[in-house]
Design an enzyme around this catalytic site. Structure first.
Site, PDB file in Angstrom:
ATOM      1  N   CYS A  82     -87.601  63.767 -18.605  1.00 26.11           N
ATOM      2  CA  CYS A  82     -87.916  64.619 -17.461  1.00 26.11           C
ATOM      3  C   CYS A  82     -88.915  65.710 -17.866  1.00 26.11           C
ATOM      4  O   CYS A  82     -88.834  66.253 -18.960  1.00 26.11           O
ATOM      5  CB  CYS A  82     -86.655  65.276 -16.900  1.00 26.11           C
ATOM      6  SG  CYS A  82     -85.503  64.108 -16.143  1.00 26.11           S
ATOM      7  N   TYR A 265    -101.580  41.240  -9.549  1.00 26.35           N
ATOM      8  CA  TYR A 265    -100.517  41.903 -10.315  1.00 26.35           C
ATOM      9  C   TYR A 265     -99.249  41.899  -9.446  1.00 26.35           C
ATOM     10  O   TYR A 265     -98.610  42.925  -9.233  1.00 26.35           O
ATOM     11  CB  TYR A 265    -100.903  43.333 -10.693  1.00 26.35           C
ATOM     12  CG  TYR A 265    -102.306  43.494 -11.228  1.00 26.35           C
ATOM     13  CD1 TYR A 265    -102.574  43.323 -12.587  1.00 26.35           C
ATOM     14  CD2 TYR A 265    -103.361  43.821 -10.377  1.00 26.35           C
ATOM     15  CE1 TYR A 265    -103.874  43.473 -13.080  1.00 26.35           C
ATOM     16  CE2 TYR A 265    -104.654  43.976 -10.869  1.00 26.35           C
ATOM     17  CZ  TYR A 265    -104.906  43.803 -12.213  1.00 26.35           C
ATOM     18  OH  TYR A 265    -106.181  43.957 -12.703  1.00 26.35           O
ATOM     19  N   CYS A 353     -99.870  53.931 -10.154  1.00 35.47           N
ATOM     20  CA  CYS A 353     -98.866  54.841 -10.700  1.00 35.47           C
ATOM     21  C   CYS A 353     -99.490  55.923 -11.561  1.00 35.47           C
ATOM     22  O   CYS A 353     -98.768  56.738 -12.142  1.00 35.47           O
ATOM     23  CB  CYS A 353     -97.823  54.069 -11.502  1.00 35.47           C
ATOM     24  SG  CYS A 353     -98.492  53.158 -12.911  1.00 35.47           S
TER      25      CYS A 353
END
Length: 410
Positions: A82, A265, A353
């Site tokens: 995180c 993909y 992403c």
């Protein structure tokens, strides 16, 4: 390592890609983890191997920003999982918005004023991760420390961002193993299914390994479909992510019955399945043969190829109305952008992403005559710096498309 003070007193500047705040010390850039823009902190240097920039971790906050909160996990500053547990969830999305905007401006000359959308109305940033891989330390699940191979034992009760259904199973399996993988199916239902693999062997629930998936257990859902997904293959880890991204892609492309589409993909066929449901004829390509095998089971009416996208594209349809591409973190690159433009789609959906890679790809598509008509960003990885984007591209003019056909696509 070069000579550097162990602890620095720093004024933190803007947020940077990767979850760091940018500080400056005698002309050197210092990327600081665990801070917020405008704060003053003491930070411990963790990497001074580069002369131009160092990396550091905030150890003491001398002047705090109003959006700082107490981290819900006691080991968040040591664990590498995180980046933003010290930040209010809504402000985490504001920081990510700044990063997306800066990357698009710098890498593609696009001035973006959109927002990073939450995955759900009740998002608190915890309990969302449906797949976890743990090392084991002292008989308990552990995760890697930040920029290190050292292990950090998860707190009592489990990792707070992991799905609650998988936490007891991870604790139990770790008691006698060195590596543990946990996957939660049906994460949004009242009765989720937990599968556990310890040291490569199934110990609880359905087998979640590729080719060993229990055919009675659909591991993931999006729209009105279920997908068989191998735990070692790619699938979004947030339980709402597949639906959020699929809706953004389908809404942006507006597929019509009888059209042709390429799903590049393609993984196990998420977008291919929804396009097929809309009456579109679909071809997909994915480098993983295991994923292609699952895609053929998930979307039997489509045609799928196994191999590298740039190598398979010349063997696929030379004309397509729609193209979806969801490349790995590094992006699609120049060759694939040219190949996509050469099939002259009326619309392209680019799922990314990494905002820096998206910006690079958008600049390449612009060279080939395609520009974004919309870019949406989604917070599908709360408490981390990661952000998912969906860009819808259309041809800027017919002449540009014809020019692209004489380029890298042939």
């Amino acid at each position: 390592m070069s000579e550097s003070p162990a602890v620095l007193d720093l004024e933190l500047g803007p947020i940077a890609h990767g979850g760091f705040c940018v500080a400056r010390l005698q002309g050197r850039v210092v990327f600081v983890r665990g801070g917020l823009p405008g704060e003053r902190v003491r930070a411990r240097v963790i990497d001074d191997s580069k002369a131009s920039h160092w990396f550091a971790t905030a150890t003491e906050v001398l002047r705090a920003d109003d959006h700082r909160v107490a981290p819900p996990c006691p080991v968040s500053q040591r664990c590498g999982g995180c980046d933003f547990q010290h930040v209010e969830p809504a402000f985490q999305r504001q920081l990510k918005r700044r990063v997306v905007s800066e990357q698009l401006s710098r890498g593609a000359g696009i001035e973006w004023d959109g927002a990073v959308e939450p995955a759900g109305d009740d998002e608190d940033g915890l309990g969302w991760r449906t797949r976890m891989r743990y090392g084991v330390q002292h008989g308990r699940p552990a995760l890697r420390a930040f920029r290190s191979h050292d292990l950090v034992t998860v707190p009592e009760g489990g990792c707070p961002i992991s799905h609650p259904a998988g936490r007891p199973a991870a604790e139990k399996a770790a008691a006698g193993a060195a590596q543990v993988a946990v996957a939660v199916a049906g994460a949004l239902t009242d009765d989720p299914t937990v599968g556990v693999v310890a040291d490569g062997h199934r110990v609880e629930g359905p087998s979640l390994l590729v080719e060993g998936l229990d055919p009675r257990v659909p591991l993931a859902r999006a729209g009105n479909r279920s997908w068989k997904v191998g735990a070692d293959g790619f699938w979004q880890v947030h339980p709402r992510a597949a639906t959020v991204l699929a809706e953004a892609v389908i809404d942006g492309l507006k597929p019509r019955p009888g059209e042709r589409a390429l799903d590049l993909y393609c993984g196990v066929g998420l977008f291919a399945g929804l396009l097929a449901d809309a009456g579109v004829r679909v071809e997909g390509v994915e480098v993983s043969r295991a994923a292609v095998g699952l895609a053929r089971r998930n979307v039997p009416g489509a045609r799928f190829w196994a191999g590298r996208t740039d190598r398979i594209m010349p063997r696929m349809s030379h004309r397509a109305d729609l193209v979806v591409l969801d490349p790995p973190r590094k992006g699609a690159g120049r060759k694939v952008a040219g190949q996509v433009a050469s099939v002259r789609p009326r619309a392209i959906a680019h799922v990314a992403c990494d905002p820096a890679a998206l910006a690079r790809d958008l600049s390449l598509f612009a060279e080939n005559g395609y520009r974004p008509v919309s870019i949406r960003a989604f917070d599908l990885f709360p408490m981390t710096h990661h952000v998912e984007c969906v860009a819808i591209l259309r041809a800027s003019d017919d002449e540009a498309i014809l020019r692209a056909q004489d380029g890298d696509g042939h």
